[in-house]
Design a protein around this motif. Structure first.
Motif, PDB file in Angstrom:
ATOM      1  N   LEU A  28       1.136  19.741 -56.856  1.00 47.75           N
ATOM      2  CA  LEU A  28       1.549  18.425 -57.366  1.00 47.75           C
ATOM      3  C   LEU A  28       0.976  18.185 -58.758  1.00 47.75           C
ATOM      4  O   LEU A  28       1.658  17.660 -59.643  1.00 47.75           O
ATOM      5  CB  LEU A  28       1.101  17.324 -56.402  1.00 47.75           C
ATOM      6  N   ALA A  31       2.949  20.256 -61.145  1.00 53.12           N
ATOM      7  CA  ALA A  31       4.285  19.674 -61.351  1.00 53.12           C
ATOM      8  C   ALA A  31       4.218  18.460 -62.271  1.00 53.12           C
ATOM      9  O   ALA A  31       5.137  18.214 -63.065  1.00 53.12           O
ATOM     10  CB  ALA A  31       4.895  19.281 -60.008  1.00 53.12           C
ATOM     11  N   GLY A  32       3.110  17.723 -62.179  1.00 56.43           N
ATOM     12  CA  GLY A  32       2.948  16.542 -63.028  1.00 56.43           C
ATOM     13  C   GLY A  32       2.335  16.841 -64.381  1.00 56.43           C
ATOM     14  O   GLY A  32       2.112  15.919 -65.176  1.00 56.43           O
ATOM     15  N   LEU A  68      -2.354  12.286 -61.561  1.00 57.39           N
ATOM     16  CA  LEU A  68      -1.307  12.826 -62.428  1.00 57.39           C
ATOM     17  C   LEU A  68      -0.369  11.699 -62.821  1.00 57.39           C
ATOM     18  O   LEU A  68      -0.355  10.623 -62.193  1.00 57.39           O
ATOM     19  CB  LEU A  68      -0.535  13.940 -61.708  1.00 57.39           C
ATOM     20  N   TRP A  70       3.576  10.662 -63.191  1.00 58.61           N
ATOM     21  CA  TRP A  70       4.929  11.073 -62.800  1.00 58.61           C
ATOM     22  C   TRP A  70       5.896   9.969 -63.210  1.00 58.61           C
ATOM     23  O   TRP A  70       5.875   8.887 -62.638  1.00 58.61           O
ATOM     24  CB  TRP A  70       5.003  11.330 -61.302  1.00 58.61           C
ATOM     25  N   LYS A  71       6.680  10.281 -64.239  1.00 60.09           N
ATOM     26  CA  LYS A  71       7.598   9.303 -64.810  1.00 60.09           C
ATOM     27  C   LYS A  71       6.801   8.073 -65.246  1.00 60.09           C
ATOM     28  O   LYS A  71       5.909   8.188 -66.080  1.00 60.09           O
ATOM     29  CB  LYS A  71       8.727   9.021 -63.828  1.00 60.09           C
ATOM     30  N   CYS A  73       4.690   6.275 -63.381  1.00 61.83           N
ATOM     31  CA  CYS A  73       3.615   5.976 -62.429  1.00 61.83           C
ATOM     32  C   CYS A  73       2.401   6.874 -62.635  1.00 61.83           C
ATOM     33  O   CYS A  73       2.522   8.008 -63.107  1.00 61.83           O
ATOM     34  CB  CYS A  73       4.107   6.164 -60.992  1.00 61.83           C
ATOM     35  N   LYS A  74       1.247   6.348 -62.270  1.00 66.38           N
ATOM     36  CA  LYS A  74       0.047   7.161 -62.133  1.00 66.38           C
ATOM     37  C   LYS A  74      -0.201   7.354 -60.647  1.00 66.38           C
ATOM     38  O   LYS A  74      -0.268   6.383 -59.887  1.00 66.38           O
ATOM     39  CB  LYS A  74      -1.174   6.477 -62.764  1.00 66.38           C
ATOM     40  N   ALA A 259       8.450  18.441 -56.488  1.00 67.44           N
ATOM     41  CA  ALA A 259       9.127  17.432 -57.318  1.00 67.44           C
ATOM     42  C   ALA A 259       9.741  16.329 -56.451  1.00 67.44           C
ATOM     43  O   ALA A 259       9.657  15.142 -56.780  1.00 67.44           O
ATOM     44  CB  ALA A 259      10.198  18.104 -58.175  1.00 67.44           C
ATOM     45  N   LEU A 262       6.950  14.045 -55.248  1.00 69.54           N
ATOM     46  CA  LEU A 262       6.478  13.113 -56.274  1.00 69.54           C
ATOM     47  C   LEU A 262       7.488  11.994 -56.525  1.00 69.54           C
ATOM     48  O   LEU A 262       7.105  10.833 -56.732  1.00 69.54           O
ATOM     49  CB  LEU A 262       6.172  13.868 -57.570  1.00 69.54           C
ATOM     50  N   ASP A 263       8.761  12.332 -56.507  1.00 66.58           N
ATOM     51  CA  ASP A 263       9.786  11.284 -56.637  1.00 66.58           C
ATOM     52  C   ASP A 263       9.662  10.276 -55.499  1.00 66.58           C
ATOM     53  O   ASP A 263       9.741   9.060 -55.712  1.00 66.58           O
ATOM     54  CB  ASP A 263      11.190  11.901 -56.631  1.00 66.58           C
ATOM     55  N   ARG A 266       6.726   7.995 -55.914  1.00 68.96           N
ATOM     56  CA  ARG A 266       6.987   6.992 -56.957  1.00 68.96           C
ATOM     57  C   ARG A 266       7.776   5.798 -56.422  1.00 68.96           C
ATOM     58  O   ARG A 266       7.424   4.641 -56.695  1.00 68.96           O
ATOM     59  CB  ARG A 266       7.747   7.654 -58.107  1.00 68.96           C
TER      60      ARG A 266
END
Length: 688
Positions: A28, A31-32, A68, A70-71, A73-74, A259, A262-263, A266
């Motif tokens: 993860l 990926a981030g 990390l 992601w888009k 978000c933390k 991925a 993580l989506d 979020r």
């Protein structure tokens, strides 16, 4: 610049040992973009497992914190140990997480620690979801895992991501919300071979999402479907309300599914925004909003001691913002604490930051005053957050340093461990004259002692602690004793006549002055009582304290010159001993309430073992997931190695809780063995 509260996601990864949580965290983070590439546990280079014992044993021992982006978000990730011996670390992580990812092996399904974690999460009403890991393994079966979850927990489990193949045929995953596939780390169209399975699974997902949010039900009934955004909304609402439990899948060893995961985090994992219950400094209940606009408060959920950095205090910002150079108060003592610097971290790597907003996780360094469970607050917001609800230690050992000169060094090292680990306790038993350490199991204590031996170069001996037996009487008796001693000058003289009677269990002691006519002056009565107490403390049968006895002074005699309080104390002590010998003395042993949690396949073995331990089973209750709760009362002497015994009986899957209940008489061979052991211990003490 701090991340707004609404954009934070705090996720704890938990599950049975060996389900791949640590490797998943690395994937993860990669990926981030937080790390250049993911590592494997076998390399000893993962972000989460960075201590010497974790690298050498290839297991997680401590909860680690990483993060990390992601888009928009933390994501804060708390990687927790899978062994029950380190449950304190799991409790600490759960206390500051807003959602829990439960990792389940695709090849093994639901295991005992997963079931125990599920029960803990249900009690605290924590939102959670499942990641079915290791889809590349032989015998991996996603559908069977989902069925196993539903069977064990009697809840609604809804696949959000499904695999393409399994085992050697595992190719990747399909995100059912967006109907996109991820194969070899790349987004692509859903393969024709998977379309039928995707259509069927997505229909169930849409139905479940509609049930997760009341506002979506009407649209679903009218149109028979929902948009991707509406599905996300339904999943988020349903999971937060614990109406449904989403299931994702992948293979952490290859990064497949990272991925999609993580989506999902979020859009579905709740932000920390909520109202939290606390108290003010007077114990009156107050509520705090987890919001940046509120006065600053934060909670210390974990302490670690690093040989290079010093003391690390991990915290969650509960309200307001925590900034470098801020002045806060420690609620426990009202002392001001200057916050020099604020850090976030990637495992052991500290990252300096200006401030952290409400809901975020970080750490302070080198604060001698801060302890786990402390609340820090702004002067205008006096607040105390509730402490961690940690389980009681279940395994104890008496410990000594082989060399007398190392005793202080050993005790200091043990005390330092208690700062980090609140499930490890150290105490000195005045009665047995032993230093006793307690922990959550043999592995837990063993690793602590191994570390002290290696770092402090101290040789230590451990043994099963002595049991704190008691002595009492079963009948009435009387006796008299005259203490007479003549020396040059004043002599010593006192005569005491005592009666002893049993009193109800638990009342411990009663002293009565039943003298009429002034045979003994009132001024000597306190000396008589002191003599009785001395005799009770020393015991008669095996040197254990006497309890549940009434001593009555019924007569005596004094001398106008030679009597003294000391003389009456000595006379009373011997009179009480004589009474005890004639009043049917008996040993009492401590009996504990024992609660055992076992898989039903081990029930027979556990019950048989309890019977052999003189246990009295009072009930067996199924608690779900094929787990039985057994309640029993068992003598403490039979349970000193129960953490080890239960592990052997249940293939390391059983667990138990223990608390003292009462003292009960013992006789025959058992009592004889206790008396012999006590006499041998006394003889050994005299040699020393």
């Amino acid at each position: 610049m701090s991340v707004p509260t609404r954009s934070l996601r705090n996720v704890a990864l938990a599950g049975h040992g060996g389900t791949g949580k640590t490797t998943l965290v690395d994937e993860l983070l990669a990926a981030g973009g937080a790390i250049p590439k993911a590592e494997r546990v076998e390399t000893g280079k993962t972000v989460s497992d960075f201590t010497e014992e974790e690298i050498s044993r290839k297991i997680s021992v401590h909860t680690s914190l990483s993060h990390l982006a992601w888009k928009d978000c933390k994501v804060n990730l708390l990687d927790t140990p899978g062994s029950a011996d380190f449950v304190g670390e799991v409790v600490a992580a759960f206390s500051v997480a807003d959602c829990v990812l439960l990792a389940v092996g695709a090849d093994v399904g639901v295991q005992i620690e997963t079931i125990k974690l599920w029960r803990r999460l249900t009690r605290t009403e924590m939102p959670r979801f499942v990641f079915v890991n290791k889809m590349e393994k032989e015998r991996a079966d996603f559908d069977q895992c989902v069925a196993d979850l539903a069977d064990k927990f009697k809840a609604s489990f809804v696949p959000v991501v499904i695999p393409i193949g399994a085992g050697a045929e595992f190719k990747g995953v399909v995100d059912l919300v967006d109907q996109k596939a991820w194969i070899d780390g790349k987004e692509t169209a859903v393969p024709d071979s998977a379309k039928a399975a995707v259509e069927k699974a997505r229909q169930k997902l849409v139905e479940s999402a509609a049930e997760g949010d009341d506002s979506l039900i009407e649209k679903f009934f009218a149109e028979g479907t929902l948009s991707a955004d509406e599905i996300r909304k339904g999943l988020a609402g349903g999971m937060k309300a614990r109406k449904l439990f989403p299931v994702l899948c992948g293979a952490s060893i290859t990064g497949a599914g990272a991925a999609c995961l993580l989506d999902f985090i979020r859009y579905a994992v709740p932000s920390p925004e909520r109202v939290v219950k606390a108290t003010d400094l007077d114990g009156k209940e107050v509520e705090r909003k987890v919001a940046e606009s509120e006065p600053t408060t934060c909670f210390i959920f974990k302490t670690a001691l690093d040989q290079f950095t010093g003391k690390l205090s991990y915290f969650k910002v509960m309200s307001g913002k925590v900034a470098a150079d801020a002045d806060l108060l420690i609620a426990r003592e009202g002392k001001k604490e200057k916050i020099a610097k604020v850090y976030t971290c990637l495992g052991k790597k500290l990252e300096d930051t200006a401030d952290l907003a409400a809901g975020d996780l970080g750490l302070f360094t080198k604060s001698a005053s801060l302890r786990t469970n402390d609340t820090l607050h702004a002067p205008n917001a006096p607040t105390v957050y509730p402490p961690l609800e940690l389980p009681t230690p279940v395994h104890a050992l008496a410990i000594t340093a082989k060399a007398k000169k190392d005793e202080d060094k050993m005790n200091q090292a043990l005390q330092r461990v208690t700062e980090e680990d609140h499930t490890f306790l150290i105490s000195y038993d005045k009665e047995t004259k032993e230093t006793v350490i307690s922990g959550m199991g043999e592995l837990h204590i063993g690793m602590i002692l191994d570390k002290i031996r290696e770092h402090q170069k101290i040789d230590m001996d451990t043994k099963i602690p002595r049991i704190a037996y008691r002595e009492t009487i079963q009948g009435k008796a009387d006796a008299e004793y005259t203490h007479k001693k003549q020396t040059g000058g004043h002599g010593q003289y006192a005569k005491v006549v005592l009666e002893v009677n049993p009193i109800p269990r638990g009342e411990r002691y009663k002293f009565t002055n039943a003298i009429f006519g002034g045979a003994i002056s009132k001024g000597y009565i306190p000396g008589i009582e002191k003599g009785v107490i001395d005799a009770m403390d020393a015991g008669v049968l095996a040197g254990y304290p006497v309890v549940d006895v009434e001593a009555r002074v019924v007569d005596g005699k004094e001398h106008p010159v030679d009597s003294s309080e000391m003389a009456f104390k000595l006379a009373a002590r011997e009179a009480f001993r004589e009474c005890m010998r004639n009043a049917k003395p008996v040993l009492l042993e401590p009996v504990c309430n024992l609660t055992v949690f076992v898989d039903e396949q081990y029930l027979g073995a556990v019950l048989s073992d309890l019977s052999g331990k003189r246990g009295k089973v009072s009930g067996q209750n199924p608690i779900g997931g094929g787990i039985l709760e057994i309640k029993a009362q068992v003598p403490q002497a039979e349970l000193m190695r129960y953490a080890i015994d239960l592990k052997a009986l249940t293939a390391s899957t059983g667990s138990f809780e223990l608390e003292f209940d009462h003292y009960s008489p013992i006789s025959g061979r058992i009592a004889e063995d206790v008396i012999k052991a006590a006499q041998a211990a006394k003889a050994e003490e005299k040699k020393e």
